[in-house]
Design a protein around this motif. Structure first.
Motif, short mmCIF file in Angstrom:
data_model
loop_
_atom_site.label_atom_id
_atom_site.label_comp_id
_atom_site.label_asym_id
_atom_site.label_seq_id
_atom_site.Cartn_x
_atom_site.Cartn_y
_atom_site.Cartn_z
N ILE A 59 0.86 -1.41 -0.06
CA ILE A 59 0.10 0.05 0.03
C ILE A 59 0.67 1.29 0.01
CG2 ILE A 59 -1.68 1.32 1.49
CD1 ILE A 59 -3.10 -1.26 2.22
N ARG A 60 1.83 1.14 0.60
CA ARG A 60 2.72 2.39 0.90
C ARG A 60 3.45 2.91 -0.56
NH1 ARG A 60 5.13 1.88 6.99
NH2 ARG A 60 3.20 2.73 8.15
N ILE A 61 3.88 1.52 -1.07
CA ILE A 61 4.43 1.83 -2.27
C ILE A 61 3.70 2.46 -3.43
CG2 ILE A 61 5.33 0.62 -4.57
CD1 ILE A 61 6.31 -1.66 -2.44
N PHE A 62 2.45 2.07 -3.49
CA PHE A 62 1.50 2.73 -4.35
C PHE A 62 1.06 4.07 -3.94
CE2 PHE A 62 1.25 -1.18 -6.29
CZ PHE A 62 0.80 -1.11 -7.78
N GLN A 63 1.05 4.26 -2.51
CA GLN A 63 0.83 5.73 -2.10
C GLN A 63 1.94 6.77 -2.42
OE1 GLN A 63 0.26 5.13 1.98
NE2 GLN A 63 -2.06 4.99 1.99
N SER A 64 3.10 6.11 -2.54
CA SER A 64 4.12 6.64 -2.86
C SER A 64 4.28 7.26 -4.42
CB SER A 64 5.63 6.20 -2.69
OG SER A 64 6.65 6.86 -3.17
N VAL A 65 3.75 6.27 -5.41
CA VAL A 65 3.80 6.36 -6.74
C VAL A 65 2.63 7.40 -6.86
CG1 VAL A 65 2.96 5.22 -8.83
CG2 VAL A 65 4.62 4.13 -7.35
N SER A 66 1.64 7.44 -6.22
CA SER A 66 0.52 8.37 -6.52
C SER A 66 1.13 9.73 -6.22
CB SER A 66 -0.74 8.15 -5.88
OG SER A 66 -0.33 8.35 -4.48
N THR A 67 1.53 10.05 -5.46
CA THR A 67 2.38 11.32 -5.15
C THR A 67 3.29 11.84 -5.96
OG1 THR A 67 3.79 10.48 -3.16
CG2 THR A 67 1.66 11.07 -2.80
N GLU A 68 4.06 11.02 -6.76
CA GLU A 68 5.32 11.36 -7.83
C GLU A 68 4.68 12.09 -8.93
OE1 GLU A 68 7.37 7.70 -8.42
OE2 GLU A 68 7.58 7.25 -6.48
N ASP A 69 5.57 12.93 -9.38
CA ASP A 69 5.36 13.67 -10.74
C ASP A 69 5.65 12.70 -12.05
OD1 ASP A 69 4.62 15.18 -12.86
OD2 ASP A 69 6.20 16.91 -12.14
N HIS A 70 4.51 12.27 -12.62
CA HIS A 70 4.61 11.33 -13.81
C HIS A 70 4.49 12.22 -14.95
CE1 HIS A 70 4.32 7.63 -11.31
NE2 HIS A 70 3.54 8.49 -10.35
N SER A 71 4.75 13.60 -14.90
CA SER A 71 4.38 14.41 -16.00
C SER A 71 5.33 14.12 -17.27
CB SER A 71 4.73 15.89 -15.85
OG SER A 71 3.93 16.05 -14.71
N ASP A 72 6.53 13.49 -16.96
CA ASP A 72 7.43 13.32 -18.24
C ASP A 72 7.65 11.82 -18.75
OD1 ASP A 72 8.38 16.06 -18.54
OD2 ASP A 72 9.91 15.56 -16.99
N TYR A 73 6.45 11.18 -17.98
CA TYR A 73 6.40 9.69 -18.36
C TYR A 73 5.35 9.34 -19.16
CZ TYR A 73 9.14 9.05 -14.31
OH TYR A 73 10.34 9.20 -13.39
N ASP A 74 5.42 8.22 -20.13
CA ASP A 74 4.44 7.80 -20.80
C ASP A 74 3.19 7.21 -20.18
OD1 ASP A 74 5.66 8.67 -23.22
OD2 ASP A 74 6.75 6.75 -23.65
N CYS A 75 3.78 6.21 -19.22
CA CYS A 75 2.96 5.37 -18.50
C CYS A 75 3.47 4.87 -17.32
CB CYS A 75 2.35 4.23 -19.64
SG CYS A 75 3.90 3.25 -20.04
N PHE A 76 2.60 4.13 -16.71
CA PHE A 76 3.10 3.33 -15.58
C PHE A 76 2.87 1.61 -15.48
CE2 PHE A 76 1.81 1.32 -11.62
CZ PHE A 76 3.12 1.55 -10.69
#
Length: 254
Positions: A59-76
């Motif tokens: 859960i904490r891994i995904f909570q961390s991912v959700s707060t990251e900036d993915h603006s320069d990424y294609d996808c997850f």
């Protein structure tokens, strides 16, 4: 898929489980995790790998991912290899619903992934049913895909752009060879290596399904476990076709 980076891929490989969970060691899964990591790096993903995670850690891994900036990424992308049951997967200390962790990446919680593909690969049993297979006449068929025209919209559903590929349908076992790895993951690795940069994701998964369905059958000294088949299963709310075209700035990180 024209951003600076392909995006982050998180790989969770659960092999050892607490006694309280009642789950046995998943021998052979290390091979799957190693080879899947390599092929995702080949496709341009920056990979993060975790072994033997608890429910809270996941859960904490995904909570961390959700707060990251993915603006320069294609996808997850997320892949988990573990034990499972219908509607849930096992962490080392108990079960968790995939829906619970997916909530963290929906558009209302992770805005920088809005409109971008969020791809999940889940290698786990989904019940205790066996697929004994059926005998059919060999027939060659050609299938065509009909495209849906893109329509401009200022608002998209929070549930949009998820693809979740399971190793088996609801209620069924998933198979893993202790020396050669899990059928689904090994087929996925092979297809991504062969055609990951050229075919659309639905075409890739169709080939994975074909490989598992036609090339694998269980071999066991226990009659109830012998000569069984497996059928991968996936659901999608993707709103666009998805290709992993090669990038010129192909810098892979781990």
């Amino acid at each position: 898929m024209t951003h600076v980076s392909r995006g982050k891929a998180i790989i969770v490989n659960n092999v050892n489980f607490s006694r309280e969970s009642g789950m046995t060691k998943r021998a052979g899964s290390e091979k799957d995790a190693d080879e899947l990591t390599d092929v995702l790096r080949m496709l341009g993903f920056s990979t993060e790998r975790y072994n033997d995670v608890t429910c809270l850690q996941l859960i904490r891994i995904f909570q961390s991912v959700s707060t990251e900036d993915h603006s320069d990424y294609d996808c997850f992308m997320f892949a988990i290899m573990t034990h499972g049951t219908d509607g849930a997967v096992y962490c080392t200390d108990g079960v968790i619903s995939p829906d619970e962790i997916m909530q963290e990446l929906k558009g209302d919680r992770c805005p920088t992934l809005t409109g971008k593909p969020k791809i999940f690969f889940i290698q786990a049993c989904r019940g205790q049913l066996f697929d004994g297979g059926v005998t059919v006449a060999v027939e060659e068929t050609d299938d065509t895909d009909s495209g849906i025209p893109r329509r401009p919209s200022l608002v998209i559903p929070a549930e949009a752009d998820f693809l979740v590929a399971y190793s088996s349908p609801p209620g069924y076992y998933s198979w893993r060879n202790i020396s050669s790895g899990a059928w689904f993951i090994q087929a996925l690795i092979r297809i991504l290596k062969d055609a990951g940069t050229s075919l659309e994701i639905n075409q890739l998964l169709t080939r994975v399904s074909y490989t598992v369905a036609y090339e694998y059958i269980s071999s066991s000294s226990v009659p109830d476990f012998n000569q069984k088949k497996q059928m991968p299963f996936y659901t999608s709310t993707l709103t666009k076709e998805l290709f992993f075209r090669p990038k010129n700035n192909h810098a892979i990180q781990s």
